[in-house]
Design a protein around this motif. Sequence first.
Motif, short mmCIF file in Angstrom:
data_model
loop_
_atom_site.label_atom_id
_atom_site.label_comp_id
_atom_site.label_asym_id
_atom_site.label_seq_id
_atom_site.Cartn_x
_atom_site.Cartn_y
_atom_site.Cartn_z
N ASN A 86 -9.63 2.06 0.73
CA ASN A 86 -9.04 0.73 0.84
C ASN A 86 -10.09 -0.31 1.22
O ASN A 86 -10.13 -1.40 0.65
N SER A 126 -3.94 1.46 -7.40
CA SER A 126 -4.40 1.08 -6.07
C SER A 126 -5.61 0.16 -6.11
O SER A 126 -5.70 -0.81 -5.34
N GLN A 180 -8.69 11.37 -1.16
CA GLN A 180 -8.33 9.97 -1.05
C GLN A 180 -9.31 9.07 -1.79
O GLN A 180 -9.07 7.86 -1.95
N THR A 239 -3.09 10.41 -4.67
CA THR A 239 -1.65 10.23 -4.57
C THR A 239 -0.92 11.55 -4.38
O THR A 239 -0.02 11.67 -3.55
N SER A 293 -0.84 3.32 3.21
CA SER A 293 -1.26 4.41 2.32
C SER A 293 -1.02 5.77 2.96
O SER A 293 -0.54 6.70 2.30
N LYS A 298 1.23 4.21 -3.00
CA LYS A 298 0.97 5.62 -2.72
C LYS A 298 2.10 6.53 -3.14
O LYS A 298 1.88 7.71 -3.42
N THR A 324 -3.26 -1.77 5.40
CA THR A 324 -3.10 -1.05 4.14
C THR A 324 -3.37 0.44 4.31
O THR A 324 -2.75 1.27 3.64
N THR A 325 -4.30 0.78 5.22
CA THR A 325 -4.55 2.20 5.50
C THR A 325 -3.31 2.86 6.09
O THR A 325 -2.95 3.98 5.73
N ALA A 362 -8.35 7.32 3.22
CA ALA A 362 -7.64 6.12 2.76
C ALA A 362 -8.34 4.86 3.27
O ALA A 362 -8.43 3.85 2.55
N ALA A 403 0.83 -1.20 0.00
CA ALA A 403 0.00 0.00 0.00
C ALA A 403 0.87 1.25 0.00
O ALA A 403 0.54 2.25 -0.65
#
Length: 205
Positions: free
Chosen positions: A148, A28, A113, A120, A57, A21, A53-54, A144, A17
Amino acid sequence: MIPSFLGFGLLGAACLAFTEKVSPVPPSHVLLLFLGMTAAPDVTTLVPLMFATTFGSTLGSMIWYTGGNWLGPDRADAAVRRFGKYIFLKHATYQRLTVAYRRNNFRASLIAQLVPVARTYLALEAGVLRLPFVPFAIATMTGAFIWNAAFLIGGYMMRDSDHDPVTIGFRIIAIVVVAEIVFLVALRHSARGEDKDRPSGETHP
């Protein structure tokens, strides 16, 4: 490469992740759908995967924020004008992101996000403008997580379905299109709300 990272469990997912980013590759939504299909055998694994993953990111966004803070307005604008095409960031897009931030910092950070490209690179402009770090980080992390979680859940729901590559490809495209339409409608609705709240004599910057 992805299977190698997944060998490290949640840490590997967070690293993937983070990589997504700080660079435009891999996309993504494709990465997250794949993780939902392959790295979450059950709900008890899916939830930690969302948080891992958050975290990755958000950490990636902080790299862009730090870079923007170091560059400052003039150097950042010059860098985007010269090198933006190599990372799929047009100068006109960068300028629109700047305008969005001047309207509502927190809302722009959160909604960004949920929008491809902006999710990004908006952190770069946040750093350039030297926005307060904590509110920016909270908004970025919240947005995020929503992004996600949506794609991880979508991938998780497809894990036991037909694994024919063509079928999966079409399903991924359908999910991406629907998600981006929903996110862009939300962004447009937010912008209209800002215009209504703006005094009638006030003009856009």
